[in-house]
Design a protein around this motif. Structure first.
Motif, PDB file in Angstrom:
ATOM      1  N   PHE A 275       0.874  -1.278  -0.021  1.00  0.00           N
ATOM      2  CA  PHE A 275       0.015  -0.036  -0.033  1.00  0.00           C
ATOM      3  C   PHE A 275       0.828   1.187  -0.176  1.00  0.00           C
ATOM      4  CE2 PHE A 275      -3.895  -2.034   1.808  1.00  0.00           C
ATOM      5  CZ  PHE A 275      -4.678  -1.992   0.451  1.00  0.00           C
ATOM      6  N   LYS A 276       1.921   1.209   0.881  1.00  0.00           N
ATOM      7  CA  LYS A 276       2.814   2.399   1.135  1.00  0.00           C
ATOM      8  C   LYS A 276       4.067   1.877   1.302  1.00  0.00           C
ATOM      9  CE  LYS A 276      -0.861   5.067   3.601  1.00  0.00           C
ATOM     10  NZ  LYS A 276      -1.418   5.697   4.751  1.00  0.00           N
ATOM     11  N   ARG A 277       5.167   2.707   0.963  1.00  0.00           N
ATOM     12  CA  ARG A 277       6.578   2.423   1.116  1.00  0.00           C
ATOM     13  C   ARG A 277       6.746   2.415   2.639  1.00  0.00           C
ATOM     14  NH1 ARG A 277      10.066   3.049  -3.110  1.00  0.00           N
ATOM     15  NH2 ARG A 277       9.286   3.548  -5.199  1.00  0.00           N
ATOM     16  N   ILE A 283       9.043  -2.204   4.099  1.00  0.00           N
ATOM     17  CA  ILE A 283      10.101  -1.756   4.620  1.00  0.00           C
ATOM     18  C   ILE A 283      11.237  -2.781   4.688  1.00  0.00           C
ATOM     19  CG2 ILE A 283      11.472  -0.762   6.732  1.00  0.00           C
ATOM     20  CD1 ILE A 283       8.786   0.675   7.252  1.00  0.00           C
ATOM     21  N   TYR A 284      10.843  -3.921   5.038  1.00  0.00           N
ATOM     22  CA  TYR A 284      11.908  -5.298   5.233  1.00  0.00           C
ATOM     23  C   TYR A 284      12.263  -5.913   3.914  1.00  0.00           C
ATOM     24  CZ  TYR A 284      10.017  -5.038   9.833  1.00  0.00           C
ATOM     25  OH  TYR A 284       9.422  -4.325  11.278  1.00  0.00           O
ATOM     26  N   SER A 285      11.317  -5.717   3.030  1.00  0.00           N
ATOM     27  CA  SER A 285      11.562  -6.181   1.638  1.00  0.00           C
ATOM     28  C   SER A 285      12.480  -5.347   1.018  1.00  0.00           C
ATOM     29  CB  SER A 285      10.318  -6.161   0.736  1.00  0.00           C
ATOM     30  OG  SER A 285      10.819  -6.457  -0.387  1.00  0.00           O
ATOM     31  N   ASP A 300       2.696   0.318  -5.866  1.00  0.00           N
ATOM     32  CA  ASP A 300       1.504   0.477  -5.041  1.00  0.00           C
ATOM     33  C   ASP A 300       0.237  -0.001  -5.435  1.00  0.00           C
ATOM     34  OD1 ASP A 300      -0.251   1.652  -3.270  1.00  0.00           O
ATOM     35  OD2 ASP A 300       0.871   3.683  -3.513  1.00  0.00           O
ATOM     36  N   PHE A 301      -0.140  -0.722  -4.556  1.00  0.00           N
ATOM     37  CA  PHE A 301      -1.537  -1.551  -4.655  1.00  0.00           C
ATOM     38  C   PHE A 301      -2.349  -0.716  -4.864  1.00  0.00           C
ATOM     39  CE2 PHE A 301      -5.136  -4.062  -2.914  1.00  0.00           C
ATOM     40  CZ  PHE A 301      -5.030  -5.235  -3.631  1.00  0.00           C
ATOM     41  N   MET A 302      -2.437   0.467  -4.378  1.00  0.00           N
ATOM     42  CA  MET A 302      -3.980   1.310  -4.597  1.00  0.00           C
ATOM     43  C   MET A 302      -3.541   2.162  -5.954  1.00  0.00           C
ATOM     44  SD  MET A 302      -5.730   0.963  -2.129  1.00  0.00           S
ATOM     45  CE  MET A 302      -6.762   2.485  -2.182  1.00  0.00           C
ATOM     46  N   ASN A 303      -2.468   2.243  -6.490  1.00  0.00           N
ATOM     47  CA  ASN A 303      -2.500   2.842  -7.852  1.00  0.00           C
ATOM     48  C   ASN A 303      -2.611   1.778  -8.971  1.00  0.00           C
ATOM     49  OD1 ASN A 303      -1.957   5.312  -6.848  1.00  0.00           O
ATOM     50  ND2 ASN A 303       0.304   4.970  -6.580  1.00  0.00           N
ATOM     51  N   ILE A 304      -3.015   0.623  -8.712  1.00  0.00           N
ATOM     52  CA  ILE A 304      -2.995  -0.342 -10.056  1.00  0.00           C
ATOM     53  C   ILE A 304      -4.676  -0.568 -10.126  1.00  0.00           C
ATOM     54  CG2 ILE A 304      -3.026  -2.812 -10.529  1.00  0.00           C
ATOM     55  CD1 ILE A 304      -0.187  -2.680  -8.874  1.00  0.00           C
ATOM     56  N   LYS A 535      -2.357  -1.933  10.144  1.00  0.00           N
ATOM     57  CA  LYS A 535      -2.402  -2.430   8.864  1.00  0.00           C
ATOM     58  C   LYS A 535      -0.842  -2.399   8.810  1.00  0.00           C
ATOM     59  CE  LYS A 535      -6.711  -3.669   8.226  1.00  0.00           C
ATOM     60  NZ  LYS A 535      -6.815  -5.303   8.178  1.00  0.00           N
ATOM     61  N   ASN A 536      -0.178  -3.562   8.821  1.00  0.00           N
ATOM     62  CA  ASN A 536       1.209  -3.439   8.196  1.00  0.00           C
ATOM     63  C   ASN A 536       1.577  -4.058   6.924  1.00  0.00           C
ATOM     64  OD1 ASN A 536       1.222  -6.096   8.892  1.00  0.00           O
ATOM     65  ND2 ASN A 536       2.844  -6.095  10.143  1.00  0.00           N
ATOM     66  N   ARG A 537       0.287  -4.562   6.303  1.00  0.00           N
ATOM     67  CA  ARG A 537       0.785  -5.054   4.754  1.00  0.00           C
ATOM     68  C   ARG A 537      -0.624  -4.685   4.200  1.00  0.00           C
ATOM     69  NH1 ARG A 537       1.221 -11.517   5.946  1.00  0.00           N
ATOM     70  NH2 ARG A 537       1.602 -11.243   3.568  1.00  0.00           N
TER      71      ARG A 537
END
Length: 606
Positions: A275-277, A283-285, A300-304, A535-537
């Motif tokens: 969703f966001k950086r 972050i972990y990725s 970004d999931f929300m921009n697709i 929400k963290n993912r």
């Protein structure tokens, strides 16, 4: 649909156009005889030769094989660099017969036609990951990855299998080999099928997850052997690709692949969807990619725009994969990804093999009671509870979705019923959840790039089936492997705990986390889902409540009238939407209903 298809007439060949509509960006190769038509559909940028012919046989191949170098010493074959995979397989078959096919290590479907007798052999890999559906009527057999095409060809599109629909609404996958259509099923894994020129078919399985706890190995020896076999599996895969892509999360499976790729000095690109950086998984990725100095790309999931793309993806696979498995389709579909990479590496199944999945049942050696197995596995996969099912569905469908699902689960594992529950549940995961749900993301991505599965290496899987179940408890073996082999990656927090791999949250932290989670849940409910914390993912339930276009698309489909509505109670759709919008998470059922309704509407529109 990408892959191999074949029609075999039982008697005299009928005159009609058997070839399906060609998907965009694909090409078709076909062959035919007096009683068959055989074709393969593949992407235009797939330049590998998938067909070959000798004086005696015609062979069509789809997939990949990783152990030609080992087989060449046994069967006196040339190396892959000199000949195509199809040519090597045909030479091996003509020398050693079916035994050669059973020694192939990879993921594939193979069709071989005897040009003199027109007897046909259809053969798939141990795990059956490249879906091939089969159906027949009084005139012909049809095998194809395109289930809608098979249903139309054998004229069974109006014969709906409600048992399979109930399975899908319950778990987002269909149990066993069933499909949404009666008289049409998925070819079982590890199948060898012979159809002679008289139209008689014989089907056998040549392998079926032979569990056997071998000579007792110490935990340290098991970790060392696991390391050797994973490295060997990665090396085999790398013979087939020059620039792989890796979907990299903050979890353990994909970072394990990243570690071994880096060990082999392989150039590869990492992709993360979030969703966001600022979300933990992203972050972990990024930290993992930076630690091993490889390119990292964020989407970004929300921009697709999923509203148009997801129905397209679902239609490609006949609505038999979960909406959730289509998330990466827009990413690997993009030209900038295809220009950089030639294959996607998928860490699928590693957690079920050596990780947490079902390790709660590792201590007891008691045998599973047959009467309880269906219910235990039903609950393990979060089947719908009867009171909630009764709120949404008419009584006849409630029985299908609860008791019926339990019976079908039991039927799918009854030949392994003497296994301890830890292994029985793992077996069910391998043959059903992984094969019918998890693999969906790779099947749809084949329209963009081929996918390869390092952990579906035969030697590694043989090791997994001999592994002591208690070594998997709490992902202990996987964590130890990472800490020993890649300490720099193990030091990066794991998205499930927010702590480095190997560090267990203390009891106080667990209580605090539990309290915070409960507070977030209550806050979501009190604010009707509009003030969400914690929400963290990325999650589709979050998007359903916050993306107006996506929300409207789902609700419009749910409210569209179709013949399936007779199994829903009058206010079922309104109640389900209200539950979701008030902060509860029923997005899995909502999207499954969206998918089922799209399926029915597609059939009824002709």
């Amino acid at each position: 649909m990408i892959g191999i298809s074949i029609i075999i007439w039982k008697k005299k060949k009928k005159n009609f156009n058997v070839l399906p509509q060609l998907p965009r960006g694909c090409r078709l190769t076909k062959a035919q005889g007096t009683n068959f038509v055989l074709w393969t559909i593949r992407r235009k940028n797939d330049i590998r030769e998938k067909t070959t012919e000798s004086e005696k046989h015609l062979l069509f191949f789809d997939g990949y094989v990783t152990n030609f170098s080992e087989l060449s010493s046994v069967s006196n074959l040339h190396q892959l660099s000199e000949e195509s995979e199809a040519s090597l397989i045909l030479k091996g078959y003509e020398k050693d017969g079916i035994d050669f096919l059973e020694r192939l290590n990879g993921i594939f479907n193979i069709v071989i036609v005897d040009l003199q007798t027109e007897n046909t052999i259809i053969f798939n890999d141990r795990y059956g990951l490249l879906h091939l559906y089969c159906g027949e009527n009084k005139d012909l057999f049809v095998f194809s990855p395109d289930i809608l095409y098979v249903a139309e060809t054998i004229n069974t599109k109006d014969q709906i299998n409600l048992n399979a629909i109930a399975d899908f609404l319950n778990f987002e996958f269909v149990i066993g080999h069933d499909s949404f259509f009666k008289k049409l099923s998925l070819v079982p894994s590890a199948s060898k099928i012979l159809i002679n020129s008289y139209g008689i078919m014989k089907m056998e399985k040549y392998w079926d997850y032979p569990y056997s706890i071998g000579a007792v190995q110490s935990f340290e020896d098991s970790v060392n052997k696991c390391d050797v076999l994973i490295e060997q599996a990665i090396s085999r895969i790398l013979r087939l690709t020059s620039r792989p892509a890796l979907s990299l999360s903050g979890g353990l499976d994909s970072r394990t692949i990243a570690g071994y790729l880096n060990l082999k000095h392989t150039k590869f690109d990492c992709y993360n969807l979030g969703f966001k950086r600022g979300f933990c998984d992203t972050i972990y990725s990024k930290m993992i990619a930076e630690r091993i100095n490889v390119p990292w790309h964020f989407f970004d999931f929300m921009n697709i725009d999923y509203v148009d793309l997801i129905p397209e993806a679902l239609n490609c696979l006949g609505y038999h994969i979960s909406y959730n498995q289509c998330s990466f389709y827009p990413i690997f579909r993009s030209e900038r990804v295809q220009d950089k990479n030639d294959v996607i590496l998928d860490g699928m199944c590693l957690d079920a093999q050596i990780g947490e999945t079902f390790s709660a049942f590792t201590r007891g050696e008691q045998k599973t009671l047959k009467d309880e197995a269906g219910e235990l596995l039903y609950d393990m996969f979060f089947g719908i509870k009867r009171p909630f099912a009764q709120h949404l569905f008419e009584p006849e469908f409630v029985n299908l979705i609860v008791e019926g699902c339990k019976r079908r689960i039991l039927t799918s594992v009854e030949h392994k019923i003497d296994l301890p529950l830890s292994q029985l549940s793992q077996y069910y995961c391998f043959i059903t959840r992984v094969r019918r749900y998890t693999v969906g993301v790779s099947l749809i991505n084949r329209y963009s790039l081929d996918t390869q599965f390092p952990f579906y290496d035969n030697d590694f899987f043989d090791f997994v089936l001999q592994l002591r179940p208690d070594f998997r408890k709490d992902r202990y073996m996987h964590k130890v492997l990472l800490m020993k082999k890649f300490p720099e990656l193990a030091a990066i927090p794991w998205e499930k705990t927010g702590l480095p791999v190997g560090i267990k949250p203390c009891s106080i932290k667990k209580k605090i986390d539990s309290f915070i989670s409960e507070f977030h849940y209550l806050l979501n409910r009190l604010t009707y889902g509009h003030l969400e914390l914690g929400k963290n993912r990325f999650t589709l339930d979050w998007r359903f409540r916050n993306d107006k276009q996506f929300n409207k698309f789902c609700i419009d489909v749910l409210k569209t009238r179709c013949s399936f509505d007779r199994y829903l109670k009058n206010n079922a759709i309104e109640d389900l939407i209200r539950f979701e919008e008030s902060g509860r998470n029923y997005i899995g059922l909502i999207l499954s209903l969206v998918q089922v309704k799209l399926f029915f509407c597609q059939l009824e529109s002709g």
